[in-house]
Scaffold this motif. Structure first.
Motif, PDB file in Angstrom:
ATOM      1  N   GLY A 194      -1.395  39.518 -82.105  1.00 45.18           N
ATOM      2  CA  GLY A 194      -1.127  38.330 -80.953  1.00 45.18           C
ATOM      3  C   GLY A 194      -2.185  37.276 -80.668  1.00 45.18           C
ATOM      4  O   GLY A 194      -1.817  36.327 -80.105  1.00 45.18           O
ATOM      5  N   GLN A 195      -3.299  37.420 -81.809  1.00 43.93           N
ATOM      6  CA  GLN A 195      -4.276  36.229 -81.550  1.00 43.93           C
ATOM      7  C   GLN A 195      -3.477  35.009 -82.080  1.00 43.93           C
ATOM      8  O   GLN A 195      -4.178  33.819 -81.862  1.00 43.93           O
ATOM      9  N   MET A 196      -2.494  35.123 -82.965  1.00 41.49           N
ATOM     10  CA  MET A 196      -1.715  33.750 -83.358  1.00 41.49           C
ATOM     11  C   MET A 196      -0.413  34.173 -83.055  1.00 41.49           C
ATOM     12  O   MET A 196       0.455  34.377 -83.738  1.00 41.49           O
ATOM     13  N   PRO A 197       0.072  34.034 -81.702  1.00 43.35           N
ATOM     14  CA  PRO A 197       1.413  34.512 -81.328  1.00 43.35           C
ATOM     15  C   PRO A 197       2.450  33.344 -81.983  1.00 43.35           C
ATOM     16  O   PRO A 197       3.728  33.787 -81.846  1.00 43.35           O
ATOM     17  N   GLN A 198       2.351  32.296 -82.794  1.00 47.18           N
ATOM     18  CA  GLN A 198       3.069  31.551 -83.304  1.00 47.18           C
ATOM     19  C   GLN A 198       3.492  32.295 -84.606  1.00 47.18           C
ATOM     20  O   GLN A 198       4.547  31.635 -85.337  1.00 47.18           O
ATOM     21  N   ILE A 199       2.924  33.242 -85.141  1.00 49.92           N
ATOM     22  CA  ILE A 199       2.986  33.706 -86.547  1.00 49.92           C
ATOM     23  C   ILE A 199       3.401  35.266 -86.320  1.00 49.92           C
ATOM     24  O   ILE A 199       3.035  35.964 -85.269  1.00 49.92           O
ATOM     25  N   LYS A 200       4.256  35.736 -87.125  1.00 54.12           N
ATOM     26  CA  LYS A 200       4.733  36.987 -87.215  1.00 54.12           C
ATOM     27  C   LYS A 200       3.521  37.979 -86.809  1.00 54.12           C
ATOM     28  O   LYS A 200       2.743  38.200 -87.537  1.00 54.12           O
ATOM     29  N   LEU A 201       4.172  38.808 -85.642  1.00 53.28           N
ATOM     30  CA  LEU A 201       3.152  39.938 -85.523  1.00 53.28           C
ATOM     31  C   LEU A 201       3.096  40.995 -86.881  1.00 53.28           C
ATOM     32  O   LEU A 201       4.065  41.068 -87.514  1.00 53.28           O
ATOM     33  N   GLY A 202       1.693  41.444 -87.258  1.00 54.48           N
ATOM     34  CA  GLY A 202       1.692  42.369 -88.075  1.00 54.48           C
ATOM     35  C   GLY A 202       1.417  41.678 -89.521  1.00 54.48           C
ATOM     36  O   GLY A 202       0.780  42.337 -90.727  1.00 54.48           O
ATOM     37  N   SER A 203       1.477  40.302 -89.524  1.00 55.95           N
ATOM     38  CA  SER A 203       0.953  39.608 -90.668  1.00 55.95           C
ATOM     39  C   SER A 203      -0.548  39.451 -90.900  1.00 55.95           C
ATOM     40  O   SER A 203      -1.128  39.831 -89.807  1.00 55.95           O
TER      41      SER A 203
END
Length: 463
Positions: free
Chosen positions: A359-368
């Motif tokens: 969630g530190q980059m919410p714009q990117i898919k979680l788990g990536s």
């Protein structure tokens, strides 16, 4: 003083191992064993001899016990930290990665993360990392794992997918160089130049396609000065570690003209060197041909250069091991040892790091796997929420991250059809016809088949 064991996979490294050993020898609160494991055991033995000579250097602070291991499990046994830095394949395979696409009009300045070269390197690397992760889970599941191998994102992804409870992160120094660039901006615009560790940069993206959205020194926002600075220096460029023309003789140098161009367009600063950044865009933007590369003032790092450099480094290792060349012990600008000290509770540290996206980059898919800042404290690496990227940048980062996810699924399932879906969607392949993309992919696989034995290359016929 903390006594620890470090297991070094790739312990025959011709360069980075020495940097790491030098930094370890200059701290006063760590000691213990450095286990060296490498399929090239003679190189590991040379590094052991170099380490023992480091122990005799006049300014050494801590002496370490260097041991060479012939099997991975023994090296990992009782390890507190596992460091991984390997070259997947030889320079023959890297020559295929970089040179074969040229006849299709694709030039690559690095070829180890994105583009055709990045895909092929991942095909060779991920199976090794699957085995590393299994061994770590079996032998030293509580150890902290530090990855330095490229492609950084997919290597880190593999470790977590195979062993979800692993305590692993990927380290890259590209952001450090951009911080140096920003300090140079501050010096010209304000008359003072802090050390890069004194500025705080907001970092987000994926490895080698990372972006700085804000940079502060005390109350100064350095971005406030970038427009004027770029207006003055865009044509000739500025290299934070030397001359603007150094790229002509040093293929790892660049003049930051690409970085400045991207900032003018998007209002955020690419946080990797130009030679990495360009490989994430359409090949006509910056890499259309050698003439365009020269205009943008970076270089195409040739395999011949890398081979010659390798021989020079091997000779230097031999000279250091035999004491023909004296040890010049000095601290590097790398942060691996500082991060280890923080994890051991000896200090605390904030640095850019590659981790699972929680969630530190919410714009990117979680788990990536994403690259953002994180706080390093006792037995903890906690990512920091990143500022959002502009939509135009985010679209390109998302495309490249999706390519990594697609590529990983293809490799994991040994499905070359899915791997090809990532290959053909690489921005550097944007101008290929579908038939040319298939032909290039097949040719690169056939030329490197000795390192692709876990795949069924007959599947290439069904693309």
């Amino acid at each position: 003083m903390k006594k620890i064991k470090i297991a070094y996979i790739g312990g025959g490294s011709k360069q980075w191992a020495r940097v790491f050993m030098y930094d370890l020898a200059l701290v006063n609160d760590l000691c213990g064993e450095i286990g060296l494991y490498d399929i090239d055991i003679e190189s590991a033995k040379r590094n052991k001899a170099i380490g023992e000579n480091i122990n005799k250097a006049p300014n050494v602070v801590t002496k370490w016990d260097y041991k060479v291991y012939s099997d991975l499990d023994s090296c990992l046994n009782n390890a507190d930290f596992v460091v991984i830095s390997i070259l997947p394949g030889s320079f023959n395979e890297m020559r295929v990665d970089v040179e074969t696409p040229i006849k299709y009009g694709i030039y690559q300045s690095v070829g180890d993360t994105a583009g055709p070269g990045g895909v092929m390197r991942a095909l060779r690397t991920v199976p090794f990392y699957e085995e590393f992760a299994k061994a770590i889970k079996r032998i030293c599941p509580k150890a902290w794992v530090i990855n330095f191998t490229n492609p950084m994102t997919i290597c880190t992804k593999t470790l977590y997918d195979v062993f979800p409870e692993i305590k692993a992160f990927g380290c890259c120094h590209e952001v450090f160089h951009t911080q140096d660039f920003l300090c140079d901006v501050l010096k010209e615009e304000k008359g003072y130049r802090p050390n890069r560790n004194e500025i705080y940069t907001e970092v987000s993206g994926i490895n080698h396609f990372t972006w700085i959205t804000s940079a502060k020194y005390k109350d100064d926002e350095i971005f406030d000065y970038l427009d004027d600075y770029i207006d003055k220096h865009f044509k000739e460029g500025h290299y934070e570690h030397g001359s603007n023309e150094q790229y002509k003789t040093d293929p790892f140098a660049y003049a930051n003209r690409v970085k400045m161009d991207l900032y003018k367009r998007y209002g955020v600063l690419g946080a990797a060197g130009d030679r990495h950044l360009v490989e994430f865009f359409n090949n006509n933007w910056y890499l259309k041909n050698p003439e365009m590369v020269n205009e943008w003032k970076f270089a195409l790092t040739s395999i011949d250069f890398r081979v010659n450099q390798m021989y020079e480094r091997i000779q230097e290792s031999k000279d250091l091991a035999s004491k023909k060349k004296p040890i010049e012990l000095k601290k590097s600008d790398e942060e691996a040892v500082d991060l280890m000290r923080a994890i051991l509770g000896l200090t605390s540290k904030i640095s850019n790091v590659n981790l699972i996206n929680e969630g530190q980059m919410p714009q990117i898919k979680l788990g990536s796997i994403v690259e953002t800042n994180a706080v390093f404290t006792h037995d903890s690496v906690r990512p920091i929420m990143a500022k959002p990227l502009p939509e135009a940048v985010l679209a390109q980062v998302n495309r490249c991250q999706t390519n990594v996810e697609t590529l990983y699924e293809g490799i994991k399932n040994r499905d070359l059809k899915t791997v090809f879906a990532s290959f053909v969607n690489q921005p550097l392949c944007s101008n290929l016809t579908l038939e040319d993309a298939k032909a290039l992919f097949k040719e690169m696989c056939e030329k490197t088949k000795d390192y692709l034995t876990v795949y069924n290359l007959d599947d290439l016929n069904s693309l």
